[in-house]
Scaffold this motif. Structure first.
Motif, PDB file in Angstrom:
ATOM      1  N   GLY A  21      37.961  29.014  27.675  1.00  0.00           N
ATOM      2  CA  GLY A  21      38.414  28.135  28.094  1.00  0.00           C
ATOM      3  C   GLY A  21      39.239  28.112  29.469  1.00  0.00           C
ATOM      4  O   GLY A  21      39.125  27.469  30.654  1.00  0.00           O
ATOM      5  N   LEU A  22      40.126  29.137  29.601  1.00  0.00           N
ATOM      6  CA  LEU A  22      40.877  29.329  31.097  1.00  0.00           C
ATOM      7  C   LEU A  22      39.975  30.006  31.780  1.00  0.00           C
ATOM      8  O   LEU A  22      40.296  29.711  33.072  1.00  0.00           O
ATOM      9  CB  LEU A  22      41.901  30.504  30.207  1.00  0.00           C
ATOM     10  N   ALA A  23      38.918  30.602  31.514  1.00  0.00           N
ATOM     11  CA  ALA A  23      37.917  31.197  32.365  1.00  0.00           C
ATOM     12  C   ALA A  23      37.421  30.167  33.156  1.00  0.00           C
ATOM     13  O   ALA A  23      36.946  30.135  34.283  1.00  0.00           O
ATOM     14  CB  ALA A  23      37.002  32.208  31.995  1.00  0.00           C
ATOM     15  N   ILE A  24      36.965  29.071  32.592  1.00  0.00           N
ATOM     16  CA  ILE A  24      36.176  27.846  33.056  1.00  0.00           C
ATOM     17  C   ILE A  24      37.110  27.159  34.044  1.00  0.00           C
ATOM     18  O   ILE A  24      36.729  26.773  35.043  1.00  0.00           O
ATOM     19  CB  ILE A  24      35.633  27.107  32.100  1.00  0.00           C
ATOM     20  N   ILE A  25      38.429  27.267  33.490  1.00  0.00           N
ATOM     21  CA  ILE A  25      39.301  26.325  34.652  1.00  0.00           C
ATOM     22  C   ILE A  25      39.654  27.110  35.800  1.00  0.00           C
ATOM     23  O   ILE A  25      39.827  26.522  36.830  1.00  0.00           O
ATOM     24  CB  ILE A  25      40.765  26.073  33.831  1.00  0.00           C
ATOM     25  N   SER A  26      39.666  28.314  35.466  1.00  0.00           N
ATOM     26  CA  SER A  26      39.944  29.255  36.745  1.00  0.00           C
ATOM     27  C   SER A  26      38.659  29.091  37.565  1.00  0.00           C
ATOM     28  O   SER A  26      38.931  29.204  38.928  1.00  0.00           O
ATOM     29  CB  SER A  26      40.031  30.802  36.293  1.00  0.00           C
ATOM     30  N   ALA A  27      37.658  29.249  37.336  1.00  0.00           N
ATOM     31  CA  ALA A  27      36.293  29.291  38.014  1.00  0.00           C
ATOM     32  C   ALA A  27      36.224  27.761  38.648  1.00  0.00           C
ATOM     33  O   ALA A  27      35.775  27.720  39.940  1.00  0.00           O
ATOM     34  CB  ALA A  27      35.088  29.449  37.128  1.00  0.00           C
TER      35      ALA A  27
END
Length: 121
Positions: A48-54
């Motif tokens: 989920g954090l990777a999606i927000i970062s992207a």
């Protein structure tokens, strides 16, 4: 024999089972959901954090491309906080990656980004 045919539930994150549990500090995990062990339930949601970062990085890149095509906005070159968005994306990417504590320069960069972003959001 019939018990051998029944598949034991496995954790959706790590694959542990009732007979092959994760062990942390000598304590085996337990089920917190039918398919999630206590060890994995305690981990941060890095996907989920990777999606927000992207998403943050994509928004910033879109604004950079808009500027490259159209030029200045009404109040300056960018209509959003491009630098802050990119730094926030970098910070989250470092958290997903589990930034290397063996390399002090990475910890310094992370701390500098956190310090810079403090109060931005």
């Amino acid at each position: 024999m019939i018990g051998d045919l029944i598949e034991a539930p496995a954790c959706r994150e790590c694959g542990c089972t009732q007979n092959n549990a994760c062990v942390t500090n000598g304590v085996p995990c337990h089920w917190v959901e039918p398919d999630l062990c206590s060890v994995c339930a305690g981990k941060p949601d890095v996907r989920g954090l990777a999606i927000i970062s992207a998403s943050q990085a994509a928004d910033a890149l879109a604004e950079l491309l808009r500027f490259a095509r159209e030029g200045d906005g009404l109040t300056g070159p960018f209509q959003t906080d491009v630098v802050e968005q990119l730094l926030d994306a970098a910070k989250m990417a470092m958290e997903v990656e589990g930034y290397d504590t063996e390399r002090p320069e990475r910890a310094e960069v992370y701390a500098a980004i956190v310090n810079f972003l403090d109060g931005w959001a």
